[in-house]
Design a protein around this motif. Sequence first.
Motif, PDB file in Angstrom:
ATOM      1  N   PHE A   1      17.220  62.242 -36.900  1.00 15.05           N
ATOM      2  CA  PHE A   1      16.866  63.100 -35.784  1.00 15.05           C
ATOM      3  C   PHE A   1      17.277  64.523 -36.131  1.00 15.05           C
ATOM      4  CE2 PHE A   1      15.870  64.006 -31.485  1.00 15.05           C
ATOM      5  CZ  PHE A   1      16.810  64.905 -31.012  1.00 15.05           C
ATOM      6  N   ASP A   2      16.380  65.473 -35.903  1.00 13.27           N
ATOM      7  CA  ASP A   2      16.686  66.882 -36.168  1.00 13.27           C
ATOM      8  C   ASP A   2      16.336  67.685 -34.914  1.00 13.27           C
ATOM      9  OD1 ASP A   2      17.377  69.228 -37.396  1.00 13.27           O
ATOM     10  OD2 ASP A   2      15.668  69.276 -38.780  1.00 13.27           O
ATOM     11  N   ILE A   3      17.208  68.581 -34.535  1.00 11.69           N
ATOM     12  CA  ILE A   3      16.991  69.378 -33.337  1.00 11.69           C
ATOM     13  C   ILE A   3      17.395  70.818 -33.621  1.00 11.69           C
ATOM     14  CG2 ILE A   3      19.278  68.877 -32.401  1.00 11.69           C
ATOM     15  CD1 ILE A   3      17.992  68.799 -29.604  1.00 11.69           C
ATOM     16  N   GLY A   4      16.747  71.738 -32.971  1.00 11.91           N
ATOM     17  CA  GLY A   4      17.126  73.137 -33.129  1.00 11.91           C
ATOM     18  C   GLY A   4      15.927  74.044 -33.088  1.00 11.91           C
ATOM     19  N   ASN A   5      16.176  75.315 -33.314  1.00  8.90           N
ATOM     20  CA  ASN A   5      15.109  76.302 -33.361  1.00  8.90           C
ATOM     21  C   ASN A   5      14.584  76.401 -34.789  1.00  8.90           C
ATOM     22  OD1 ASN A   5      15.470  76.938 -30.644  1.00  8.90           O
ATOM     23  ND2 ASN A   5      17.121  78.377 -31.117  1.00  8.90           N
ATOM     24  N   GLY A   6      13.355  76.780 -34.959  1.00  5.84           N
ATOM     25  CA  GLY A   6      12.777  76.946 -36.284  1.00  5.84           C
ATOM     26  C   GLY A   6      12.223  75.631 -36.827  1.00  5.84           C
ATOM     27  N   ALA A   7      12.043  75.605 -38.157  1.00  7.83           N
ATOM     28  CA  ALA A   7      11.455  74.424 -38.805  1.00  7.83           C
ATOM     29  C   ALA A   7      12.378  73.216 -38.652  1.00  7.83           C
ATOM     30  CB  ALA A   7      11.199  74.706 -40.271  1.00  7.83           C
ATOM     31  N   LEU A   8      11.791  72.086 -38.424  1.00 13.51           N
ATOM     32  CA  LEU A   8      12.539  70.838 -38.275  1.00 13.51           C
ATOM     33  C   LEU A   8      12.088  69.857 -39.344  1.00 13.51           C
ATOM     34  CD1 LEU A   8      12.309  70.398 -34.406  1.00 13.51           C
ATOM     35  CD2 LEU A   8      14.202  71.376 -35.707  1.00 13.51           C
ATOM     36  N   THR A   9      13.001  69.055 -39.794  1.00 16.75           N
ATOM     37  CA  THR A   9      12.676  68.031 -40.783  1.00 16.75           C
ATOM     38  C   THR A   9      13.405  66.744 -40.433  1.00 16.75           C
ATOM     39  OG1 THR A   9      12.453  69.692 -42.532  1.00 16.75           O
ATOM     40  CG2 THR A   9      12.728  67.422 -43.230  1.00 16.75           C
ATOM     41  N   ALA A  10      12.691  65.682 -40.451  1.00 14.34           N
ATOM     42  CA  ALA A  10      13.313  64.365 -40.265  1.00 14.34           C
ATOM     43  C   ALA A  10      12.793  63.449 -41.366  1.00 14.34           C
ATOM     44  CB  ALA A  10      12.979  63.800 -38.888  1.00 14.34           C
ATOM     45  N   ASN A  11      13.695  62.788 -42.041  1.00 14.02           N
ATOM     46  CA  ASN A  11      13.326  61.866 -43.118  1.00 14.02           C
ATOM     47  C   ASN A  11      13.721  60.455 -42.750  1.00 14.02           C
ATOM     48  OD1 ASN A  11      12.428  63.841 -45.085  1.00 14.02           O
ATOM     49  ND2 ASN A  11      14.569  64.466 -45.176  1.00 14.02           N
ATOM     50  N   ALA A  12      12.897  59.497 -43.160  1.00 12.34           N
ATOM     51  CA  ALA A  12      13.233  58.084 -42.971  1.00 12.34           C
ATOM     52  C   ALA A  12      12.754  57.323 -44.206  1.00 12.34           C
ATOM     53  CB  ALA A  12      12.571  57.536 -41.718  1.00 12.34           C
ATOM     54  N   ASP A  13      13.598  56.506 -44.743  1.00 11.74           N
ATOM     55  CA  ASP A  13      13.266  55.732 -45.941  1.00 11.74           C
ATOM     56  C   ASP A  13      12.744  54.350 -45.558  1.00 11.74           C
ATOM     57  OD1 ASP A  13      14.144  57.808 -47.543  1.00 11.74           O
ATOM     58  OD2 ASP A  13      16.178  57.005 -47.683  1.00 11.74           O
ATOM     59  N   LEU A  14      11.811  53.866 -46.356  1.00 12.00           N
ATOM     60  CA  LEU A  14      11.303  52.503 -46.217  1.00 12.00           C
ATOM     61  C   LEU A  14      11.195  51.923 -47.611  1.00 12.00           C
ATOM     62  CD1 LEU A  14      10.130  50.304 -44.367  1.00 12.00           C
ATOM     63  CD2 LEU A  14       7.875  51.352 -44.718  1.00 12.00           C
ATOM     64  N   ASP A  15      11.861  50.817 -47.867  1.00  8.12           N
ATOM     65  CA  ASP A  15      11.844  50.188 -49.185  1.00  8.12           C
ATOM     66  C   ASP A  15      10.644  49.258 -49.321  1.00  8.12           C
ATOM     67  OD1 ASP A  15      14.199  51.438 -49.903  1.00  8.12           O
ATOM     68  OD2 ASP A  15      15.462  49.782 -49.210  1.00  8.12           O
ATOM     69  N   PHE A  16      10.117  49.173 -50.538  1.00  8.22           N
ATOM     70  CA  PHE A  16       9.023  48.261 -50.849  1.00  8.22           C
ATOM     71  C   PHE A  16       9.461  47.356 -51.989  1.00  8.22           C
ATOM     72  CE2 PHE A  16       6.962  51.736 -48.749  1.00  8.22           C
ATOM     73  CZ  PHE A  16       5.927  51.153 -48.034  1.00  8.22           C
ATOM     74  N   GLU A  17       8.944  46.149 -51.999  1.00  5.95           N
ATOM     75  CA  GLU A  17       9.265  45.187 -53.049  1.00  5.95           C
ATOM     76  C   GLU A  17       8.014  44.381 -53.357  1.00  5.95           C
ATOM     77  OE1 GLU A  17      13.078  42.598 -53.544  1.00  5.95           O
ATOM     78  OE2 GLU A  17      11.707  41.510 -52.220  1.00  5.95           O
ATOM     79  N   ILE A  18       7.705  44.248 -54.627  1.00  2.00           N
ATOM     80  CA  ILE A  18       6.574  43.430 -55.063  1.00  2.00           C
ATOM     81  C   ILE A  18       7.124  42.339 -55.976  1.00  2.00           C
ATOM     82  CG2 ILE A  18       4.399  43.382 -56.342  1.00  2.00           C
ATOM     83  CD1 ILE A  18       4.062  46.348 -55.630  1.00  2.00           C
ATOM     84  N   VAL A  19       6.810  41.111 -55.686  1.00  2.45           N
ATOM     85  CA  VAL A  19       7.280  39.975 -56.490  1.00  2.45           C
ATOM     86  C   VAL A  19       6.104  39.446 -57.298  1.00  2.45           C
ATOM     87  CG1 VAL A  19       8.298  37.681 -56.453  1.00  2.45           C
ATOM     88  CG2 VAL A  19       9.023  39.405 -54.777  1.00  2.45           C
ATOM     89  N   ILE A  20       6.195  39.554 -58.629  1.00  6.20           N
ATOM     90  CA  ILE A  20       5.150  39.060 -59.534  1.00  6.20           C
ATOM     91  C   ILE A  20       5.744  37.901 -60.330  1.00  6.20           C
ATOM     92  CG2 ILE A  20       3.603  39.626 -61.450  1.00  6.20           C
ATOM     93  CD1 ILE A  20       2.959  41.309 -59.056  1.00  6.20           C
ATOM     94  N   PRO A  21       5.155  36.718 -60.253  1.00  7.56           N
ATOM     95  CA  PRO A  21       5.704  35.605 -61.029  1.00  7.56           C
ATOM     96  C   PRO A  21       5.376  35.764 -62.517  1.00  7.56           C
ATOM     97  CG  PRO A  21       3.680  34.927 -59.971  1.00  7.56           C
ATOM     98  CD  PRO A  21       3.976  36.328 -59.487  1.00  7.56           C
ATOM     99  N   ARG A  22       6.245  35.245 -63.367  1.00  7.74           N
ATOM    100  CA  ARG A  22       5.933  35.186 -64.801  1.00  7.74           C
ATOM    101  C   ARG A  22       4.858  34.121 -64.999  1.00  7.74           C
ATOM    102  NH1 ARG A  22      10.102  35.856 -68.988  1.00  7.74           N
ATOM    103  NH2 ARG A  22       9.714  33.675 -69.441  1.00  7.74           N
TER     104      ARG A  22
END
Length: 195
Positions: free
Chosen positions: A32-53
Amino acid sequence: MKNVRSIRGLALTGVAALGLIAMTPAVADSEFDIGNGALTANADLDFEIVIPRFLYLQVGSAGTTVDTVTFDLSGVASIADVDSQIGNGTAVDGDITVGVRLVSNAGDVDLEAVGSGTGLTNGTETIPWSQITGTAATGGATGLDVPVVGAAAVTIPATNGVVNRSDTWSFDYENDLLVSGGTYTGTVTYTATAP
């Protein structure tokens, strides 16, 4: 008595609270970002791919069909034909070529060929496996060379952990021996192995 009841009540409240915590779904990252001027909010989301041998080897027709390569020398009509066609060291081509494919994502692959018994048999008679030779249409670093029956396994190197080769194989009967008449049969089992 009053204290025991309070302790029991607190214990039940604590267990209920733990139950609610356990039922709370996992939430994604948030900011969460609050204030005057430019605001930036970042949120991470992980991805996983499982490939069998995996490891796939095809020699000849796909599926469970076992193809047969035949060398037919039955066109002999005279002793002159025998002298010029049977056991004279002139190689005889097999009647078909076979497509081959080797695909794996498990690193380098070893490929070997093991023949049944000591050769092709007709009753008690034998034609050694050394009389059957194979040739790859492409071979080398991009194709798939024909492994020699009974020889040590050949290593097919992987690129970035992957082997993806295909080729076409043809076979010759070297025809170096004068052998007893009949139909000689045998099976070569090609085996691919990934560590």
